[in-house]
Write a protein that holds these residues in place. Structure first.
Motif, PDB file in Angstrom:
ATOM      1  N   GLY A   3       0.818  -1.202   0.000  1.00  0.00           N
ATOM      2  CA  GLY A   3       0.000   0.000   0.000  1.00  0.00           C
ATOM      3  C   GLY A   3       0.853   1.254   0.000  1.00  0.00           C
ATOM      4  N   ALA A   4       1.951   1.241   0.744  1.00  0.00           N
ATOM      5  CA  ALA A   4       2.851   2.391   0.804  1.00  0.00           C
ATOM      6  C   ALA A   4       3.533   2.628  -0.541  1.00  0.00           C
ATOM      7  CB  ALA A   4       3.899   2.186   1.896  1.00  0.00           C
ATOM      8  N   PHE A   6       2.314   1.750  -3.463  1.00  0.00           N
ATOM      9  CA  PHE A   6       1.255   2.257  -4.340  1.00  0.00           C
ATOM     10  C   PHE A   6       1.059   3.758  -4.133  1.00  0.00           C
ATOM     11  CE2 PHE A   6      -3.153   3.633  -4.670  1.00  0.00           C
ATOM     12  CZ  PHE A   6      -3.393   3.402  -6.018  1.00  0.00           C
ATOM     13  N   GLU A   7       0.930   4.163  -2.879  1.00  0.00           N
ATOM     14  CA  GLU A   7       0.716   5.585  -2.557  1.00  0.00           C
ATOM     15  C   GLU A   7       1.862   6.445  -3.067  1.00  0.00           C
ATOM     16  OE1 GLU A   7      -1.899   7.098  -1.454  1.00  0.00           O
ATOM     17  OE2 GLU A   7      -3.063   5.307  -1.008  1.00  0.00           O
ATOM     18  N   LEU A  10       1.649   6.649  -6.892  1.00  0.00           N
ATOM     19  CA  LEU A  10       0.533   7.505  -7.281  1.00  0.00           C
ATOM     20  C   LEU A  10       0.888   8.979  -7.092  1.00  0.00           C
ATOM     21  CD1 LEU A  10      -2.347   7.876  -8.261  1.00  0.00           C
ATOM     22  CD2 LEU A  10      -3.114   7.567  -5.898  1.00  0.00           C
ATOM     23  N   ARG A  11       1.489   9.311  -5.955  1.00  0.00           N
ATOM     24  CA  ARG A  11       1.905  10.695  -5.716  1.00  0.00           C
ATOM     25  C   ARG A  11       2.875  11.171  -6.790  1.00  0.00           C
ATOM     26  NH1 ARG A  11       1.860   9.050  -0.398  1.00  0.00           N
ATOM     27  NH2 ARG A  11       4.094   8.645  -0.408  1.00  0.00           N
TER      28      ARG A  11
END
Length: 139
Positions: A3-4, A6-7, A10-11
């Motif tokens: 998840g980290a 991915f974030e 995305l950023r």
């Protein structure tokens, strides 16, 4: 992918898009906010376009120049909001057209100059003369 991760990815994508960066483009020069394009030059906001030059906000176009807001068109020059068309010059709002010169709002038409139909031979003769006088190179 976590998840980290991915974030973070995305950023990075959002940051590149906001900063005028291109996403997933190959061999594009002087382009801004383009995605998945190849060999485009001096364009802005293109998506999945190839070999386009000085175009703005076009999608799925190939070998267009000076076009704005065109979709799925090829070999168009200085056109606006044309859809699924090819070999247009200074045309606006045409859909499914080929070989139109200075046309507006036509749908599924071929060999037109200023919205008037010409036979194939006459069309090429007239457009060759007009292009020479206007000092443009047609695709």
């Amino acid at each position: 992918m976590t998840g980290a991760e991915f974030e973070a990815a995305l950023r990075k994508l959002v940051s590149e898009a906001k900063s005028g960066g291109n996403v997933g483009c190959m061999a594009c020069e002087r382009c801004e906010r383009c995605s998945e394009c190849t060999f485009c030059e001096g364009s802005r906001g293109l998506s999945r376009c190839h070999y386009c030059e000085a175009c703005t906000d076009c999608t799925d176009c190939t070998r267009c120049a000076g076009c704005t807001g065109c979709l799925a068109s090829q070999h168009c020059l200085e056109c606006e909001r044309c859809l699924g068309s090819a070999y247009l010059f200074r045309s606006v709002g045409c859909s499914g057209c080929t070989y139109c010169f200075g046309c507006v709002g036509l749908s599924r038409k071929d060999f037109h100059i200023l919205n008037e139909r010409y036979d194939r031979a006459t069309y090429f003769e007239l457009t060759r003369q007009l292009a020479r006088e206007l000092r443009v190179t047609l695709p």
